[in-house]
Design a protein around this motif. Sequence first.
Motif, PDB file in Angstrom:
ATOM      1  N   ILE A  66      -2.889 -39.536  29.984  1.00  0.00           N
ATOM      2  CA  ILE A  66      -2.764 -39.597  31.438  1.00  0.00           C
ATOM      3  C   ILE A  66      -3.737 -40.595  32.053  1.00  0.00           C
ATOM      4  O   ILE A  66      -3.544 -41.022  33.186  1.00  0.00           O
ATOM      5  CB  ILE A  66      -2.983 -38.203  32.073  1.00  0.00           C
ATOM      6  CG1 ILE A  66      -4.371 -37.647  31.702  1.00  0.00           C
ATOM      7  CG2 ILE A  66      -1.897 -37.244  31.662  1.00  0.00           C
ATOM      8  CD1 ILE A  66      -4.687 -36.341  32.397  1.00  0.00           C
ATOM      9  N   SER A  67      -4.796 -40.975  31.351  1.00  0.00           N
ATOM     10  CA  SER A  67      -5.756 -41.918  31.931  1.00  0.00           C
ATOM     11  C   SER A  67      -5.448 -43.365  31.569  1.00  0.00           C
ATOM     12  O   SER A  67      -6.169 -44.274  31.964  1.00  0.00           O
ATOM     13  CB  SER A  67      -7.179 -41.568  31.469  1.00  0.00           C
ATOM     14  OG  SER A  67      -7.306 -41.733  30.083  1.00  0.00           O
ATOM     15  N   THR A 124      -0.323 -47.961  33.288  1.00  0.00           N
ATOM     16  CA  THR A 124       1.029 -48.407  32.992  1.00  0.00           C
ATOM     17  C   THR A 124       1.269 -49.765  33.646  1.00  0.00           C
ATOM     18  O   THR A 124       0.525 -50.184  34.549  1.00  0.00           O
ATOM     19  CB  THR A 124       2.076 -47.413  33.526  1.00  0.00           C
ATOM     20  OG1 THR A 124       2.022 -47.413  34.965  1.00  0.00           O
ATOM     21  CG2 THR A 124       1.798 -46.002  33.013  1.00  0.00           C
ATOM     22  N   GLU A 129       1.808 -49.360  37.365  1.00  0.00           N
ATOM     23  CA  GLU A 129       0.571 -49.159  38.113  1.00  0.00           C
ATOM     24  C   GLU A 129      -0.176 -50.476  38.299  1.00  0.00           C
ATOM     25  O   GLU A 129      -0.677 -50.779  39.387  1.00  0.00           O
ATOM     26  CB  GLU A 129      -0.311 -48.140  37.384  1.00  0.00           C
ATOM     27  CG  GLU A 129       0.242 -46.720  37.454  1.00  0.00           C
ATOM     28  CD  GLU A 129      -0.506 -45.763  36.551  1.00  0.00           C
ATOM     29  OE1 GLU A 129      -0.356 -44.539  36.735  1.00  0.00           O
ATOM     30  OE2 GLU A 129      -1.239 -46.234  35.645  1.00  0.00           O
ATOM     31  N   ILE A 148       3.690 -43.320  41.596  1.00  0.00           N
ATOM     32  CA  ILE A 148       2.706 -44.271  41.055  1.00  0.00           C
ATOM     33  C   ILE A 148       1.404 -44.191  41.847  1.00  0.00           C
ATOM     34  O   ILE A 148       0.305 -44.207  41.282  1.00  0.00           O
ATOM     35  CB  ILE A 148       3.263 -45.707  41.091  1.00  0.00           C
ATOM     36  CG1 ILE A 148       4.492 -45.825  40.177  1.00  0.00           C
ATOM     37  CG2 ILE A 148       2.193 -46.718  40.671  1.00  0.00           C
ATOM     38  CD1 ILE A 148       5.236 -47.142  40.314  1.00  0.00           C
ATOM     39  N   ARG A 161       0.157 -41.663  43.552  1.00  0.00           N
ATOM     40  CA  ARG A 161      -0.583 -40.436  43.249  1.00  0.00           C
ATOM     41  C   ARG A 161      -1.363 -40.581  41.944  1.00  0.00           C
ATOM     42  O   ARG A 161      -2.506 -40.131  41.828  1.00  0.00           O
ATOM     43  CB  ARG A 161       0.375 -39.243  43.173  1.00  0.00           C
ATOM     44  CG  ARG A 161       0.763 -38.685  44.520  1.00  0.00           C
ATOM     45  CD  ARG A 161       1.356 -37.298  44.404  1.00  0.00           C
ATOM     46  NE  ARG A 161       2.617 -37.308  43.677  1.00  0.00           N
ATOM     47  CZ  ARG A 161       3.805 -37.456  44.239  1.00  0.00           C
ATOM     48  NH1 ARG A 161       3.880 -37.646  45.560  1.00  0.00           N
ATOM     49  NH2 ARG A 161       4.909 -37.442  43.518  1.00  0.00           N
ATOM     50  N   SER A 162      -0.732 -41.217  40.966  1.00  0.00           N
ATOM     51  CA  SER A 162      -1.399 -41.434  39.687  1.00  0.00           C
ATOM     52  C   SER A 162      -2.611 -42.355  39.839  1.00  0.00           C
ATOM     53  O   SER A 162      -3.690 -42.084  39.296  1.00  0.00           O
ATOM     54  CB  SER A 162      -0.421 -42.041  38.673  1.00  0.00           C
ATOM     55  OG  SER A 162      -1.066 -42.331  37.447  1.00  0.00           O
ATOM     56  N   GLN A 206      -5.474 -40.484  41.446  1.00  0.00           N
ATOM     57  CA  GLN A 206      -6.156 -39.614  40.481  1.00  0.00           C
ATOM     58  C   GLN A 206      -7.093 -40.419  39.582  1.00  0.00           C
ATOM     59  O   GLN A 206      -8.123 -39.909  39.136  1.00  0.00           O
ATOM     60  CB  GLN A 206      -5.125 -38.880  39.630  1.00  0.00           C
ATOM     61  CG  GLN A 206      -4.339 -37.830  40.397  1.00  0.00           C
ATOM     62  CD  GLN A 206      -3.195 -37.247  39.586  1.00  0.00           C
ATOM     63  OE1 GLN A 206      -2.866 -37.727  38.503  1.00  0.00           O
ATOM     64  NE2 GLN A 206      -2.578 -36.193  40.104  1.00  0.00           N
ATOM     65  N   LYS A 207      -6.750 -41.677  39.353  1.00  0.00           N
ATOM     66  CA  LYS A 207      -7.570 -42.539  38.499  1.00  0.00           C
ATOM     67  C   LYS A 207      -8.682 -43.243  39.281  1.00  0.00           C
ATOM     68  O   LYS A 207      -9.424 -44.046  38.710  1.00  0.00           O
ATOM     69  CB  LYS A 207      -6.674 -43.576  37.808  1.00  0.00           C
ATOM     70  CG  LYS A 207      -5.731 -42.937  36.796  1.00  0.00           C
ATOM     71  CD  LYS A 207      -4.687 -43.905  36.274  1.00  0.00           C
ATOM     72  CE  LYS A 207      -3.760 -43.189  35.285  1.00  0.00           C
ATOM     73  NZ  LYS A 207      -2.632 -44.020  34.844  1.00  0.00           N
ATOM     74  N   GLN A 236     -12.774 -43.395  34.355  1.00  0.00           N
ATOM     75  CA  GLN A 236     -11.928 -42.264  33.977  1.00  0.00           C
ATOM     76  C   GLN A 236     -12.749 -41.138  33.367  1.00  0.00           C
ATOM     77  O   GLN A 236     -12.510 -39.958  33.628  1.00  0.00           O
ATOM     78  CB  GLN A 236     -10.831 -42.717  33.007  1.00  0.00           C
ATOM     79  CG  GLN A 236      -9.919 -43.807  33.533  1.00  0.00           C
ATOM     80  CD  GLN A 236      -9.459 -43.551  34.956  1.00  0.00           C
ATOM     81  OE1 GLN A 236      -8.868 -42.505  35.255  1.00  0.00           O
ATOM     82  NE2 GLN A 236      -9.742 -44.480  35.846  1.00  0.00           N
TER      83      GLN A 236
END
Length: 335
Positions: free
Chosen positions: A19-20, A23, A26, A56, A58-59, A62-63, A177
């Motif tokens: 998850i960290s 992509t 992103e 994307i 939201r991800s 989070q990062k 991260q």
Amino acid sequence: MCQKSKGFYKIFNNFDTMISMLTRAELRVLSVLHEPATLKELSGQLGVSRSRLSIIARSLEQKGLIERQKDGKEILLIPSSSKPLELFHELLTRFPHVNFISLLAGRKLKVIGGMAVEEPRPVWEISLRSNVNRYTVHHVLTELMERLIVGKNEKGYFIAERFSLVKEFADEYFRLQNSIKAKSFSHDSVVLWSGVNEFILATRRFRGLAVDSFQLTGPSRFSSYGLSVISGGVYHYYWPSREITLEEVIVHTLAVGAGARELLYVVTILKVKGFNVERLRRLAIKFDVLGVVDEIIEYLGGKEKGYPFPSRDEVEELCRQYFGGPENDNEGKIG
């Protein structure tokens, strides 16, 4: 542990570290986000649906790479002031001909994180440091060499000095991260050692021997091997792991501090419990403590060492106190 349980934990840990990873989608968003913009604006600019862009965003939030704010009925995306994002935009500006959106995505960034600038490393070491299998490492290195980002000599592969910023970006990204993950464990956590999707933290909160994928490590973990050590109110945890070996505890201890006190405890416990020298040295390479580990092995083999190494009498006294006395041969059980 049964095979089924081991398989579950492997899947769990793989998901936790996946998850960290960044992509391509992103990175594409980050490449155009130099100033605040709404989902509607970016959706039109990138040709991506709002629903997809929202996922994307939201991800990325989070990062720690962007912030999201309500702007009336719209969602405003704001680039963070984080070091990784600053370095990413600098890379795009300095090397506009390089497709970093592809080269920094997924496991490629992990391989870069396991390398060094102008310091050749063999494939097995890059694999060890990046937590990526050797087949993938070979594949990634081939692509990076084609772009002249990576060079090779008889000792191994290295990042070219011209692209040192790529390595800096990878290190800063994984450090960010790891810091975010550490704070989720305890609000007062401080990352003392940062690797590729792994780290050692310090906290004043004792959370037990194991919490999810966090393992108590360092001197406080020596009690699991019969040597109780006063923590001083600071505890160290390693992530991610469901189990931990004596060799890992030893190397983690040395990675966060190799003073006289730590060396006395390390030498004593290795002398009594024994260890696998090959496993210990491989871990020492990963955590950059090979020099002191080799000295410890020499000491246990009978070679005299000066301060900060303990005297033989100090080791024997600690052995008597906790283990009923040494075998009086001044040597550890090297397996």
